[in-house]
Design a protein around this motif. Structure first.
Motif, PDB file in Angstrom:
ATOM      1  N   GLY A 152       0.792  -1.218   0.000  1.00 45.56           N
ATOM      2  CA  GLY A 152       0.000   0.000   0.000  1.00 45.56           C
ATOM      3  C   GLY A 152       0.820   1.261   0.000  1.00 45.56           C
ATOM      4  N   ASP A 153       0.086   2.353  -0.022  1.00 48.60           N
ATOM      5  CA  ASP A 153       0.668   3.679   0.143  1.00 48.60           C
ATOM      6  C   ASP A 153       0.737   3.932   1.637  1.00 48.60           C
ATOM      7  N   LEU A 154       1.922   3.711   2.195  1.00 50.51           N
ATOM      8  CA  LEU A 154       2.106   3.878   3.631  1.00 50.51           C
ATOM      9  C   LEU A 154       2.515   5.303   3.982  1.00 50.51           C
ATOM     10  N   ASN A 155       2.690   6.126   2.963  1.00 53.08           N
ATOM     11  CA  ASN A 155       2.909   7.567   3.125  1.00 53.08           C
ATOM     12  C   ASN A 155       4.113   7.916   4.005  1.00 53.08           C
ATOM     13  N   ILE A 156       5.058   6.979   4.104  1.00 53.39           N
ATOM     14  CA  ILE A 156       6.302   7.212   4.843  1.00 53.39           C
ATOM     15  C   ILE A 156       7.446   6.636   4.013  1.00 53.39           C
ATOM     16  N   ALA A 157       8.489   7.427   3.858  1.00 58.83           N
ATOM     17  CA  ALA A 157       9.706   6.976   3.188  1.00 58.83           C
ATOM     18  C   ALA A 157      10.755   6.740   4.279  1.00 58.83           C
ATOM     19  N   PRO A 158      10.965   5.507   4.710  1.00 59.83           N
ATOM     20  CA  PRO A 158      11.702   5.266   5.955  1.00 59.83           C
ATOM     21  C   PRO A 158      13.218   5.367   5.868  1.00 59.83           C
ATOM     22  N   LEU A 159      13.802   5.071   4.716  1.00 54.56           N
ATOM     23  CA  LEU A 159      15.255   4.968   4.635  1.00 54.56           C
ATOM     24  C   LEU A 159      15.882   6.212   4.013  1.00 54.56           C
ATOM     25  N   SER A 185      14.191  16.795 -12.362  1.00 56.32           N
ATOM     26  CA  SER A 185      14.416  17.135 -10.950  1.00 56.32           C
ATOM     27  C   SER A 185      14.587  15.886 -10.098  1.00 56.32           C
ATOM     28  N   ASN A 186      13.811  14.837 -10.415  1.00 51.48           N
ATOM     29  CA  ASN A 186      13.879  13.535  -9.729  1.00 51.48           C
ATOM     30  C   ASN A 186      13.823  13.674  -8.212  1.00 51.48           C
ATOM     31  N   ARG A 187      12.947  14.553  -7.756  1.00 48.60           N
ATOM     32  CA  ARG A 187      12.790  14.719  -6.310  1.00 48.60           C
ATOM     33  C   ARG A 187      11.698  13.772  -5.810  1.00 48.60           C
ATOM     34  N   GLY A 188      12.025  12.504  -5.791  1.00 52.95           N
ATOM     35  CA  GLY A 188      11.046  11.490  -5.461  1.00 52.95           C
ATOM     36  C   GLY A 188      11.125  11.015  -4.025  1.00 52.95           C
ATOM     37  N   ARG A 189      10.128  10.198  -3.680  1.00 51.88           N
ATOM     38  CA  ARG A 189      10.098   9.539  -2.374  1.00 51.88           C
ATOM     39  C   ARG A 189       9.501   8.137  -2.555  1.00 51.88           C
ATOM     40  N   ARG A 190       9.933   7.206  -1.741  1.00 51.45           N
ATOM     41  CA  ARG A 190       9.333   5.861  -1.767  1.00 51.45           C
ATOM     42  C   ARG A 190       8.253   5.806  -0.688  1.00 51.45           C
ATOM     43  N   LEU A 191       7.033   6.096  -1.107  1.00 52.52           N
ATOM     44  CA  LEU A 191       5.900   6.090  -0.191  1.00 52.52           C
ATOM     45  C   LEU A 191       5.103   4.791  -0.281  1.00 52.52           C
TER      46      LEU A 191
END
Length: 266
Positions: free
Chosen positions: A151-158, A218-224
């Motif tokens: 799922g979309d846990l809406n947190i990028a932990p690492l 820009s590649n300003r991504g996050r692993r959510l």
């Protein structure tokens, strides 16, 4: 079993994209988040026309909503908690009757948490932290086996789940109160299946803001978006891919699908 998880950001609006996804990838199971449609208006006929005869979903108007679409038989779970005392359609679970054996599947959409990372002044952030704590407690007392959680846990932990660890430490989705809680949740009995294939030292994103006009540049991504499995399924993990090209599809979601192949052990 080929499994896809995707925050589709409005199912009815992006049905053509779901069709494109399923035609090209032929997934057995698709887990969606932010379907944004009430159960009465869920596009049953259109989804079944894609080959998904087995469905389990919870939805509400304009917000949230989760759905499991499956070609394989499902037994929906009916006893999942009402997290944080809210009926806001953030979780569905089911048993997938796969040829290699039954698998429990959880599909989550964790609250985004608003903009200010202070639970005392931002009720949305307080909701997010409490939601993750409550889910963690539940899994602590309901130890998972043969389970996949997506799922979309809406947190990028690492550190390398975000474009700049240093700059995002005070930005909601990567703050220590969130990442620590997500780690505790994962430690209730799960393995980060995406990082099973991509080392933690490598950048890995699933979300790029609509505000970035040239998101690739820009590649300003996050692993959510995440895929977790219990240790008993790790030997069956065959491959994983993040469909970055989906971010360039017409009227795209700001999230892209994650594909996980789970095969029987030899």
């Amino acid at each position: 079993m080929r499994l896809v998880t995707w925050n589709i950001n409005s199912l009815r609006l992006r049905m053509p994209l779901l069709e494109k996804l399923t035609t090209s990838l032929l997934p057995d199971v698709v887990c969606l988040q932010e379907t944004k449609v009430t159960d009465e208006l869920f596009p049953l006929d259109a989804v079944r026309a894609l080959g998904f005869e087995h469905l389990h979903y919870k939805g509400m108007k304009s917000y949230n909503g989760v759905a499991i679409l499956s070609r394989l038989p499902l037994s929906p779970a009916t006893n999942t908690p009402t997290w944080y005392g809210k009926e806001d359609c953030r979780h569905v679970a089911a048993t997938v009757h796969a040829p290699e054996g039954d698998v429990t599947l959880h599909d989550f959409y964790v609250p985004a948490g608003g903009d200010e990372p202070d639970p005392d002044t931002n009720p949305k952030f307080a909701h997010k932290l409490a939601f993750v704590e409550e889910v963690t407690q539940w899994f602590t007392h309901n130890k998972p086996t043969r389970t996949v959680l997506v799922g979309d846990l809406n947190i990028a932990p690492l550190e390398h789940d975000v474009w700049s660890h240093k700059q995002l430490l005070k930005i909601v989705s990567h703050t220590p109160p969130e990442t620590e809680r997500l780690t505790h949740w994962q430690q209730t009995g799960f393995v980060d299946a995406m990082r099973h294939f991509v080392p933690p030292t490598d950048k890995l994103y699933t979300w790029w803001s609509y505000r970035n006009k040239d998101w690739r540049k820009s590649n300003r991504g996050r692993r959510l978006d995440h895929v977790w499995v219990t240790p008993d399924l790790v030997p069956q993990l065959a491959s994983m891919s993040v469909l970055e090209d989906a971010r360039d599809w017409p009227s795209p979601s700001d999230h892209v699908p994650v594909v996980m192949d789970i095969h029987p052990s030899p």
